[in-house]
Design a protein around this motif. Structure first.
Motif, mmCIF file in Angstrom:
data_model
loop_
_atom_site.group_PDB
_atom_site.id
_atom_site.type_symbol
_atom_site.label_atom_id
_atom_site.label_comp_id
_atom_site.label_asym_id
_atom_site.label_seq_id
_atom_site.Cartn_x
_atom_site.Cartn_y
_atom_site.Cartn_z
ATOM 1 N N GLU A 73 0.810 -1.210 0.000
ATOM 2 C CA GLU A 73 0.000 0.000 0.000
ATOM 3 C C GLU A 73 0.847 1.267 0.000
ATOM 4 O OE1 GLU A 73 -3.498 0.023 -0.109
ATOM 5 O OE2 GLU A 73 -3.083 -2.070 -0.601
ATOM 6 N N ASN A 74 1.871 1.300 0.866
ATOM 7 C CA ASN A 74 2.619 2.540 1.070
ATOM 8 C C ASN A 74 4.112 2.319 0.954
ATOM 9 O OD1 ASN A 74 0.068 3.766 2.011
ATOM 10 N ND2 ASN A 74 0.415 2.488 3.818
ATOM 11 N N VAL A 75 4.845 3.415 0.736
ATOM 12 C CA VAL A 75 6.300 3.380 0.696
ATOM 13 C C VAL A 75 6.825 4.690 1.287
ATOM 14 C CG1 VAL A 75 6.342 4.311 -1.663
ATOM 15 C CG2 VAL A 75 8.334 3.093 -0.762
ATOM 16 N N SER A 76 7.914 4.597 2.029
ATOM 17 C CA SER A 76 8.517 5.778 2.654
ATOM 18 C C SER A 76 9.806 6.142 1.926
ATOM 19 C CB SER A 76 8.810 5.513 4.133
ATOM 20 O OG SER A 76 7.625 5.222 4.836
ATOM 21 N N PHE A 77 9.900 7.384 1.462
ATOM 22 C CA PHE A 77 11.114 7.857 0.788
ATOM 23 C C PHE A 77 11.073 9.379 0.673
ATOM 24 C CE2 PHE A 77 8.012 7.735 -2.517
ATOM 25 C CZ PHE A 77 8.441 8.567 -3.548
ATOM 26 N N SER A 78 12.191 9.979 0.237
ATOM 27 C CA SER A 78 12.268 11.428 0.048
ATOM 28 C C SER A 78 11.773 11.770 -1.356
ATOM 29 C CB SER A 78 13.707 11.911 0.234
ATOM 30 O OG SER A 78 14.130 11.740 1.570
ATOM 31 N N ARG A 79 10.753 12.604 -1.410
ATOM 32 C CA ARG A 79 10.115 12.943 -2.686
ATOM 33 C C ARG A 79 10.041 14.457 -2.826
ATOM 34 N NH1 ARG A 79 3.805 11.638 -4.273
ATOM 35 N NH2 ARG A 79 4.116 11.223 -6.500
ATOM 36 N N LYS A 80 10.248 14.964 -4.034
ATOM 37 C CA LYS A 80 10.179 16.399 -4.254
ATOM 38 C C LYS A 80 8.732 16.875 -4.216
ATOM 39 C CE LYS A 80 14.365 17.005 -7.025
ATOM 40 N NZ LYS A 80 14.924 17.456 -8.325
ATOM 41 N N ASP A 81 8.510 18.007 -3.506
ATOM 42 C CA ASP A 81 7.163 18.574 -3.482
ATOM 43 C C ASP A 81 6.996 19.526 -4.664
ATOM 44 O OD1 ASP A 81 8.495 20.913 -2.857
ATOM 45 O OD2 ASP A 81 8.001 20.837 -0.723
ATOM 46 N N ALA A 82 5.896 20.253 -4.677
ATOM 47 C CA ALA A 82 5.590 21.131 -5.807
ATOM 48 C C ALA A 82 6.647 22.217 -6.013
ATOM 49 C CB ALA A 82 4.222 21.771 -5.594
ATOM 50 N N THR A 83 7.367 22.559 -4.948
ATOM 51 C CA THR A 83 8.396 23.604 -5.040
ATOM 52 C C THR A 83 9.774 23.033 -5.366
ATOM 53 O OG1 THR A 83 8.900 23.493 -2.670
ATOM 54 C CG2 THR A 83 7.126 24.977 -3.360
ATOM 55 N N GLY A 84 9.858 21.717 -5.521
ATOM 56 C CA GLY A 84 11.131 21.098 -5.837
ATOM 57 C C GLY A 84 11.964 20.711 -4.641
ATOM 58 N N VAL A 85 11.411 20.885 -3.429
ATOM 59 C CA VAL A 85 12.129 20.536 -2.206
ATOM 60 C C VAL A 85 11.827 19.092 -1.832
ATOM 61 C CG1 VAL A 85 12.425 21.049 0.246
ATOM 62 C CG2 VAL A 85 12.062 22.908 -1.389
ATOM 63 N N LYS A 86 12.880 18.308 -1.508
ATOM 64 C CA LYS A 86 12.682 16.926 -1.126
ATOM 65 C C LYS A 86 12.128 16.832 0.289
ATOM 66 C CE LYS A 86 15.728 14.154 -4.022
ATOM 67 N NZ LYS A 86 16.792 13.127 -4.030
ATOM 68 N N LYS A 87 11.122 15.988 0.459
ATOM 69 C CA LYS A 87 10.495 15.800 1.761
ATOM 70 C C LYS A 87 10.295 14.314 2.009
ATOM 71 C CE LYS A 87 6.436 17.058 4.502
ATOM 72 N NZ LYS A 87 5.135 17.781 4.512
ATOM 73 N N PHE A 88 10.806 13.840 3.150
ATOM 74 C CA PHE A 88 10.648 12.424 3.482
ATOM 75 C C PHE A 88 9.254 12.188 4.054
ATOM 76 C CE2 PHE A 88 10.879 8.681 6.181
ATOM 77 C CZ PHE A 88 11.547 7.777 5.360
ATOM 78 N N GLY A 89 8.598 11.144 3.560
ATOM 79 C CA GLY A 89 7.264 10.829 4.053
ATOM 80 C C GLY A 89 6.794 9.486 3.543
ATOM 81 N N SER A 90 5.575 9.133 3.905
ATOM 82 C CA SER A 90 4.957 7.895 3.458
ATOM 83 C C SER A 90 3.965 8.219 2.346
ATOM 84 C CB SER A 90 4.245 7.203 4.628
ATOM 85 O OG SER A 90 3.645 5.995 4.209
ATOM 86 N N TYR A 91 4.109 7.537 1.230
ATOM 87 C CA TYR A 91 3.274 7.820 0.066
ATOM 88 C C TYR A 91 2.636 6.528 -0.444
ATOM 89 C CZ TYR A 91 6.260 11.961 0.180
ATOM 90 O OH TYR A 91 6.944 13.074 0.581
ATOM 91 N N ALA A 92 1.466 6.655 -1.055
ATOM 92 C CA ALA A 92 0.784 5.494 -1.626
ATOM 93 C C ALA A 92 1.467 5.119 -2.942
ATOM 94 C CB ALA A 92 -0.681 5.809 -1.869
#
Length: 270
Positions: free
Chosen positions: A57-76
């Motif tokens: 269901e989910n995976v945790s990693f650093s992903r760029k947000d809309a502003t291009g800044v990487k943010k670590f979190g849990s994503y589907a």
């Protein structure tokens, strides 16, 4: 007795599972190169125990947000692009695991044989995977282990050795079957590979012989190529668990329970 063995085999596949085409030691220590984090006492040497696959269901990693800044979190997983999914599933490995009937008869599904198979019933499973790993923590934050999440081909062989001892590889088992020293059947599962081509590539359930091994090798090569194709969709599944070789049955149970809490829905086979 055969019926009882089948029930216990299914239970084991739900709880710890089994893993192919090469003869590797069962419960072999594997170097971890996945995406999990945390520190183990022997972090370079973790066991590998396949479980009945279930969609992640989910995976945790650093992903760029809309502003291009990487943010670590849990994503589907379903919200990720094809490129993101393939980038996360950056590892390719093959594992082989073997369980003997005696292990089930003694009520210990985690007892796995090594090297060769003696007279009796056994199950051999080979996993060829494109994957990553995720660390799993308990309610108090303690590191329980990791789970292997990805896609690939799982080959499962139920075999009965009738004479002597046989090398624990599908090639050797097929040779013994043709010599009437063993018999069995092979099943192939393509897991998480979303392509119309898979159906045509998958071998049918076949008897244990040289032809079956050729089919398995051919399917593995073709499906490996599909996993790299940009047109192929990948649907990650939880395939196995990893933990230190000193872990107890209670430790493994806690690991599975934690996965159940953090990756709903997660249903073990019975």
């Amino acid at each position: 007795m055969v019926a009882q063995f089948e029930v216990r085999r299914r239970q084991a596949l739900g709880l710890i599972g089994l893993g192919g085409l090469a003869a590797l030691p069962a419960r072999a220590a594997t170097a971890d190169s996945g995406g999990g984090s945390g520190v183990f006492a022997n972090s370079a040497l973790l066991t590998y125990e396949p479980i009945t696959q279930t969609r992640a269901e989910n995976v945790s990693f650093s992903r760029k947000d809309a502003t291009g800044v990487k943010k670590f979190g849990s994503y589907a997983w379903d919200d990720l692009s094809v490129e993101e999914t393939k980038s996360l599933l950056s590892n390719h490995s093959q594992w082989v695991s073997i369980v003997s009937k005696d292990a089930f008869a003694k009520g210990n599904a985690a007892t796995i044989v090594k090297g060769e198979l003696s007279v009796g019933d056994h199950t051999v499973i080979v996993d060829f995977l494109r994957y990553m790993t995720e660390s799993v923590r308990g309610e108090k934050g303690e590191l329980l282990g990791r789970y292997v999440v990805g896609v690939g081909l799982r080959t499962l062989c139920d075999v009965n050795v009738q004479k002597g001892k046989v090398e624990a590889s599908l090639v050797a088992l097929a040779a013994q079957a043709e010599a009437n020293n063993a018999h069995g059947r092979i099943r192939f599962d393509s897991i998480g590979i979303n392509s119309d081509e898979v159906t045509g590539l998958m071998p049918t359930t076949v008897a244990l012989d040289e032809s079956a091994i050729v089919q398995a090798a051919s399917a593995t090569a073709a499906i490996k190529a599909l996993m790299k194709d940009n047109k192929t969709g990948l649907v990650p599944h939880i395939m196995a668990i990893q933990y230190e070789s000193t872990a107890t049955d209670g430790d493994r149970a806690k690991l599975l329970q934690a996965i159940n809490r953090t990756n709903q829905p997660y249903c073990l086979a019975t």
